[in-house]
Design a protein around this motif. Structure first.
Motif, PDB file in Angstrom:
ATOM      1  N   THR A  87     -14.682   6.871   6.211  1.00  0.00           N
ATOM      2  CA  THR A  87     -13.756   6.694   7.316  1.00  0.00           C
ATOM      3  C   THR A  87     -12.381   7.242   6.898  1.00  0.00           C
ATOM      4  O   THR A  87     -11.874   7.901   7.721  1.00  0.00           O
ATOM      5  CB  THR A  87     -13.848   5.283   7.783  1.00  0.00           C
ATOM      6  OG1 THR A  87     -15.147   4.879   8.048  1.00  0.00           O
ATOM      7  CG2 THR A  87     -12.825   5.115   9.051  1.00  0.00           C
ATOM      8  N   TYR A  88     -11.757   6.772   5.853  1.00  0.00           N
ATOM      9  CA  TYR A  88     -10.465   7.193   5.513  1.00  0.00           C
ATOM     10  C   TYR A  88     -10.404   8.776   5.179  1.00  0.00           C
ATOM     11  O   TYR A  88      -9.316   9.338   5.668  1.00  0.00           O
ATOM     12  CB  TYR A  88      -9.999   6.321   4.261  1.00  0.00           C
ATOM     13  CG  TYR A  88      -8.471   6.634   4.186  1.00  0.00           C
ATOM     14  CD1 TYR A  88      -7.560   6.430   5.027  1.00  0.00           C
ATOM     15  CD2 TYR A  88      -7.803   7.175   2.803  1.00  0.00           C
ATOM     16  CE1 TYR A  88      -6.120   6.617   4.920  1.00  0.00           C
ATOM     17  CE2 TYR A  88      -6.714   7.434   2.739  1.00  0.00           C
ATOM     18  CZ  TYR A  88      -5.612   7.141   3.858  1.00  0.00           C
ATOM     19  OH  TYR A  88      -4.354   7.510   3.465  1.00  0.00           O
ATOM     20  N   SER A  89     -11.318   9.210   4.691  1.00  0.00           N
ATOM     21  CA  SER A  89     -11.533  10.701   4.381  1.00  0.00           C
ATOM     22  C   SER A  89     -11.507  11.312   5.605  1.00  0.00           C
ATOM     23  O   SER A  89     -10.727  12.580   5.782  1.00  0.00           O
ATOM     24  CB  SER A  89     -12.688  11.035   3.485  1.00  0.00           C
ATOM     25  OG  SER A  89     -12.638  10.130   2.253  1.00  0.00           O
ATOM     26  N   SER A  90     -12.305  11.071   6.475  1.00  0.00           N
ATOM     27  CA  SER A  90     -12.231  11.835   7.804  1.00  0.00           C
ATOM     28  C   SER A  90     -10.983  11.920   8.404  1.00  0.00           C
ATOM     29  O   SER A  90     -10.572  12.877   8.996  1.00  0.00           O
ATOM     30  CB  SER A  90     -13.473  11.077   8.931  1.00  0.00           C
ATOM     31  OG  SER A  90     -12.907   9.927   9.067  1.00  0.00           O
ATOM     32  N   HIS A  91     -10.145  10.618   8.466  1.00  0.00           N
ATOM     33  CA  HIS A  91      -9.021  10.635   8.968  1.00  0.00           C
ATOM     34  C   HIS A  91      -7.773  11.499   8.439  1.00  0.00           C
ATOM     35  O   HIS A  91      -6.944  12.123   8.933  1.00  0.00           O
ATOM     36  CB  HIS A  91      -8.287   9.202   8.789  1.00  0.00           C
ATOM     37  CG  HIS A  91      -8.998   8.012   9.687  1.00  0.00           C
ATOM     38  ND1 HIS A  91      -9.258   8.277  11.271  1.00  0.00           N
ATOM     39  CD2 HIS A  91      -9.530   6.952   9.844  1.00  0.00           C
ATOM     40  CE1 HIS A  91      -9.968   7.319  11.766  1.00  0.00           C
ATOM     41  NE2 HIS A  91      -9.980   6.453  10.716  1.00  0.00           N
ATOM     42  N   GLY A 100      -7.483   2.148   7.225  1.00  0.00           N
ATOM     43  CA  GLY A 100      -8.742   2.503   6.695  1.00  0.00           C
ATOM     44  C   GLY A 100      -8.617   2.577   4.985  1.00  0.00           C
ATOM     45  O   GLY A 100      -9.768   2.868   4.237  1.00  0.00           O
ATOM     46  N   THR A 101      -7.512   2.350   4.285  1.00  0.00           N
ATOM     47  CA  THR A 101      -7.277   2.292   2.718  1.00  0.00           C
ATOM     48  C   THR A 101      -6.456   1.156   2.570  1.00  0.00           C
ATOM     49  O   THR A 101      -6.095   0.025   3.270  1.00  0.00           O
ATOM     50  CB  THR A 101      -6.946   3.736   2.644  1.00  0.00           C
ATOM     51  OG1 THR A 101      -7.073   3.701   1.093  1.00  0.00           O
ATOM     52  CG2 THR A 101      -5.501   3.946   3.037  1.00  0.00           C
ATOM     53  N   GLU A 102      -6.057   1.082   1.199  1.00  0.00           N
ATOM     54  CA  GLU A 102      -5.249   0.302   0.480  1.00  0.00           C
ATOM     55  C   GLU A 102      -3.676   0.216   1.665  1.00  0.00           C
ATOM     56  O   GLU A 102      -3.188   1.114   1.980  1.00  0.00           O
ATOM     57  CB  GLU A 102      -4.819   0.478  -0.731  1.00  0.00           C
ATOM     58  CG  GLU A 102      -4.138  -0.816  -1.383  1.00  0.00           C
ATOM     59  CD  GLU A 102      -2.718  -0.962  -1.353  1.00  0.00           C
ATOM     60  OE1 GLU A 102      -1.956  -1.913  -1.161  1.00  0.00           O
ATOM     61  OE2 GLU A 102      -2.088   0.281  -1.204  1.00  0.00           O
ATOM     62  N   PRO A 103      -3.354  -0.967   2.278  1.00  0.00           N
ATOM     63  CA  PRO A 103      -2.502  -0.882   3.231  1.00  0.00           C
ATOM     64  C   PRO A 103      -1.321  -0.193   2.779  1.00  0.00           C
ATOM     65  O   PRO A 103      -0.557   0.515   3.575  1.00  0.00           O
ATOM     66  CB  PRO A 103      -2.287  -2.326   3.286  1.00  0.00           C
ATOM     67  CG  PRO A 103      -3.509  -3.098   3.228  1.00  0.00           C
ATOM     68  CD  PRO A 103      -4.233  -2.293   2.103  1.00  0.00           C
ATOM     69  N   ARG A 104      -0.588  -0.671   1.712  1.00  0.00           N
ATOM     70  CA  ARG A 104       0.766  -0.024   1.160  1.00  0.00           C
ATOM     71  C   ARG A 104       0.608   1.435   0.952  1.00  0.00           C
ATOM     72  O   ARG A 104       1.557   1.887   1.809  1.00  0.00           O
ATOM     73  CB  ARG A 104       1.123  -1.041   0.010  1.00  0.00           C
ATOM     74  CG  ARG A 104       2.363  -0.485  -0.456  1.00  0.00           C
ATOM     75  CD  ARG A 104       2.931  -1.395  -1.774  1.00  0.00           C
ATOM     76  NE  ARG A 104       3.215  -2.681  -1.079  1.00  0.00           N
ATOM     77  CZ  ARG A 104       3.595  -3.687  -1.933  1.00  0.00           C
ATOM     78  NH1 ARG A 104       4.032  -3.374  -3.334  1.00  0.00           N
ATOM     79  NH2 ARG A 104       3.867  -4.890  -1.440  1.00  0.00           N
ATOM     80  N   ILE A 105      -0.378   2.205   0.296  1.00  0.00           N
ATOM     81  CA  ILE A 105      -0.171   3.218   0.121  1.00  0.00           C
ATOM     82  C   ILE A 105      -0.749   4.144   1.580  1.00  0.00           C
ATOM     83  O   ILE A 105      -0.190   5.041   1.837  1.00  0.00           O
ATOM     84  CB  ILE A 105      -1.220   3.874  -1.029  1.00  0.00           C
ATOM     85  CG1 ILE A 105      -1.063   5.334  -1.109  1.00  0.00           C
ATOM     86  CG2 ILE A 105      -2.604   3.548  -0.275  1.00  0.00           C
ATOM     87  CD1 ILE A 105       0.345   5.871  -1.527  1.00  0.00           C
ATOM     88  N   GLY A 106      -1.514   3.506   2.253  1.00  0.00           N
ATOM     89  CA  GLY A 106      -1.936   3.877   3.753  1.00  0.00           C
ATOM     90  C   GLY A 106      -0.688   3.895   4.557  1.00  0.00           C
ATOM     91  O   GLY A 106      -0.366   5.047   5.327  1.00  0.00           O
TER      92      GLY A 106
END
Length: 801
Positions: A401-405, A430-436
């Motif tokens: 999901t995150y890769s597609s975003h 879709g990923t770790e909140p802080r880095i996202g």
């Protein structure tokens, strides 16, 4: 450019396309609905919108526009291009009716063409369209009004049909003669009549008598109880019928072939006419859809711009309309320094619906469809619309999901510019909140530097901070009612929204210790910031409500002022008219009096010593004076009548008078009076009332009281919705104090006599803070603890003046 390929599916535009197809009258329009595409040309979009707007006017104002026989004859015309082919009779009938529709449509649009055309944009479509009267006239010579080939379509066909009719009549007479003879001899039942089998006339006969009638057995019934015999006497005649029917078919084919040869040179122009019919069908479908959804043609600037007032999602509008519910409209502006809107707020609060509404309406507009919003809105043109919404994970392509975003964001960053509209849902999730959140902020900064436009939904605090601190971006919030714990689906621009995570967790029943532990983990600063956002949201709702009340009151005052100004103007005008009329009457009276006096003096002088003439002259003058006095008396009676009307109010009550109970407002009519009592009809209810409890009212008085009650109705409505109790338990001190201030403002304005404030016991700090405020509020007579049985020191009861 539109990205990704399934853009229409993501914004649900395929449903709009399907609804348009359902409104089309033929496959002609449905084909155009499928061909409809996004355009970035302002002229092209304006042309499509003007055509649809004109057709909406036709739908509302005209009854004579043709709306039937929209047939797609292009496949038939394509088949008869080859020499030796012909058009069949049914297709010819459809061709005739559809060409008549083309003719009537073109004639409708060209009416008054020498003057200013009524529908110029639609008329432009008919510029090069031919109407082919020679084709319709030729078809009229071949087919009748029911689509059957006429007997006189050719001399040979007329001859064949005459011979065929004569032969069939001869067979019928012969069969009837044979049948009557067989019935007389008992071979055939009395109620039997000739039948038809394989195109040949036969007689139904019982199998036991089939040898009694010479002829050919053609068939038998399913039960085997009846056989169908063609008598030998009519075999040759039936054979002749078959030959004539074959001749008739061949002649009809020859006629249709000749017509097809005649039609062939017109095929290219006919294709153009059916292209015109397809466009008209599609435009009327767009007009019908616009009328269903309230779509209009907004003013369009040839630059990126969104300035929409009360915009509505058309599919949501139709769905809620079936449920008899109202949609919450959307006010949104993207231009200048506020190009990218970062929307925050609770889950299920309407953020994604807001994003989809913007995407769908802008796409519809640039496909040439009217969109549902207010007339004072403005719209612009975008060259590109990109969207990232939903889950695009793919097992086949090893894509999370995150890769597609991230792939979408890569495309956005590479291709976006100052004419791009970006639509991103749950930015950075879709990923770790802080880095996202950090990657999302970096991307947002890049989009902003490229001067792109966009709608972005998020829960991340750093994105809210970025939107509030950087030019080109602006915060937006979906409002939420924290007391009712339900979303309001209203967007406000200018401040971020709270996710209301703690409140929603508490509402769902999550243990309080879990909520407290979570609050400790995120820290006091984070919780305080969320509470500040909630305070801002609450204050905004409060002042919006106050502003709406002021607006309604101002509007009412303006209406009253306008009414009084109009009344003063009328009085001034009437005053001037009365003075002018009085001046004219006085001048006329003075002139007439002078003339009469001079005439009397002259008559007396001429009479000399003739006393009789002198007496007559004086009598005539006295009569003139009496006439003037009489006129003056009539004029002075008018104000007396008004005085009498006033006196009538104090006259004794009588049957037929309009009255009401003293201190009440409902009027009634006196039916009869008996002694000191009266029977009064109040609507459908009759009541016997003491006369001294009634008072007379006039019609004008009732009307005036109804008008003055409108303002009271608004106040009464607020009183009905006002709750005389507020619960501030669990709030911080400043938050609770602000809520109490708003509550007391409403209580004093609405004239409440007593209210209750639930603050709980706790340490007593909140109780002390609230009471310090109450001690400085004008209009409060006293405040005290509630009775011990109803809450004691946890509740403050406030008595108002």
């Amino acid at each position: 450019m539109i990205y990704p390929d399934n853009f229409e599916q993501k914004i649900e535009f395929q449903k709009v396309r399907q609804l348009l197809s359902e409104q089309c009258l033929s496959s002609l329009g449905r084909e155009k609905a499928e061909e409809m595409r996004f355009s970035a040309s302002r002229d092209e979009i304006e042309t499509h919108l003007l055509q649809t707007e004109e057709f909406i006017r036709i739908r509302k104002e005209e009854d004579s526009f043709p709306a039937d026989h929209f047939y797609d004859m292009r496949p038939v015309l394509k088949r008869i291009r080859a020499e030796g082919t012909w058009i069949d009779r049914n297709a010819l009938f459809d061709l005739h009716r559809s060409l008549q529709t083309v003719n009537r449509t073109v004639a409708f649009l060209r009416r008054g063409e020498d003057k200013t055309p009524e529908y110029p944009s639609l008329l432009a479509l008919a510029d090069n369209v031919l109407t082919f009267p020679e084709i319709t006239e030729r078809i009229d010579r071949i087919l009748d009004s029911f689509g059957q080939v006429k007997d006189h379509a050719s001399p040979r066909l007329s001859e064949i049909r005459r011979e065929l009719a004569a032969t069939v009549n001869g067979i019928s007479r012969s069969l009837n003669t044979i049948l009557r003879k067989a019935q007389a001899e008992g071979y055939v039942d009395k109620d039997i009549s000739p039948s038809l089998r394989d195109g040949r006339l036969v007689i139904p006969v019982n199998p036991s008598h089939k040898r009694k009638i010479k002829g050919i057995v053609h068939d038998e019934s399913a039960s085997g109880r009846t056989v169908f015999i063609e008598p030998a006497e009519v075999v040759e005649a039936n054979n002749r019928v078959r030959e004539l029917e074959a001749d008739e078919r061949r002649e009809i084919i020859r006629i249709l072939t000749d017509f097809s040869n005649f039609l062939r040179p017109f095929l290219p122009d006919l294709q153009n006419s059916y292209e015109f019919l397809a466009r008209i069908d599609f435009i009327q479908a767009k007009a019908t859809f616009a009328m269903l959804t309230g779509g209009i043609r907004p003013p369009i600037d040839d630059r990126p711009l969104i300035d929409w007032i009360q915009a509505e999602h058309p599919l949501l509008h139709l769905a809620l309309k079936k449920q008899h519910r109202k949609i919450v409209p959307l006010d949104i502006t993207l231009e200048g320094e506020n190009r990218i809107l970062v929307i925050s707020g609770p889950n299920a609060g309407g953020k994604s619906v807001c994003l989809k509404t913007v995407g769908l309406l802008q796409y519809m507009l640039q496909c040439g469809l009217p969109i549902p919003l207010k007339e004072n809105s403005k719209a612009g043109i975008f060259s590109d619309i990109f969207i990232d919404i939903g889950d695009e994970q793919s097992i086949e392509n090893d894509l999370s999901t995150y890769s597609s975003h991230l792939l979408n964001m890569k495309f956005f960053g590479k291709h976006c510019n100052s004419k791009t509209l970006l639509l991103i849902d749950e930015f950075g999730s879709g990923t770790e909140p802080r880095i996202g959140a950090a990657i999302a902020e970096a991307l947002l900064d890049g989009f902003n530097r490229r001067q792109s436009f966009g709608i972005i939904t998020t829960h991340y605090q750093n994105l809210k901070h970025f939107a509030g601190e950087n030019r080109g971006t602006v915060n937006g919030a979906m409002l939420y009612d924290r007391h009712e714990m339900q979303p309001l689906f209203r967007l406000t621009i200018g401040s971020p929204g709270s996710s209301f995570a703690v409140e929603i967790a508490r509402k769902t029943g999550l243990p309080e210790e879990v909520i407290a532990r979570a609050s400790e983990i995120v820290g006091k600063d984070y919780i305080d910031m969320d509470k500040y956002l909630q305070d801002i949201s609450r204050d905004r709702r409060y002042w919006e409500r106050k502003r709406e009340e002021i607006r309604r009151e101002r509007k009412r005052l303006e209406e009253i002022a306008s009414k009084y100004e109009s009344g003063l103007e009328t009085i001034d005008r009437q005053k001037k008219e009365i003075l002018t009329q009085a001046r004219e009457q006085a001048e006329q009276l003075l002139t007439e009096s002078n003339a009469r006096i001079e005439n009397t003096i002259r008559e007396i002088r001429e009479a000399g010593n003739d006393r009789e003439k002198i007496r007559q002259s004086r009598q005539s003058l006295r009569e003139f004076v009496e006439k003037i006095k009489e006129t003056d008396t009539q004029e002075t009676k008018k104000p007396r009548r008004r005085q009498q009307n006033t006196q009538k109010q104090t006259a004794p009550l009588a049957a037929g008078d309009t009255v009401r109970l003293k201190g009440q407002s409902t009027p009634g009519e006196i039916l009869e009076i008996s002694g000191r009592k009266a029977t009064v009809a109040f609507g459908m209810i009759k009541s016997t009332v003491e006369l001294d409890r009634l008072e007379r009212v006039s019609g004008n008085q009732i009307k005036a009281e109804k008008k003055s009650s409108n303002a009271r109705d608004l106040l009464y409505e607020r009183k009905l919705n006002f709750k005389q109790e507020i619960d501030v338990r669990g709030m911080r001190g400043d938050e609770a104090l602000q809520a109490v201030m708003y509550f007391m403002d409403d209580a004093l304005q609405l004239g409440a006599s007593r209210v209750r404030i639930l603050h709980g016991t706790g340490t007593g700090a909140l109780r002390q803070l609230i009471r310090e405020y109450l001690s400085n509020v004008n209009g409060i007579t006293r405040f005290q603890d509630e009775h011990i049985q109803f809450g004691g020191t946890g509740i403050t009861v406030v008595d108002l003046e």
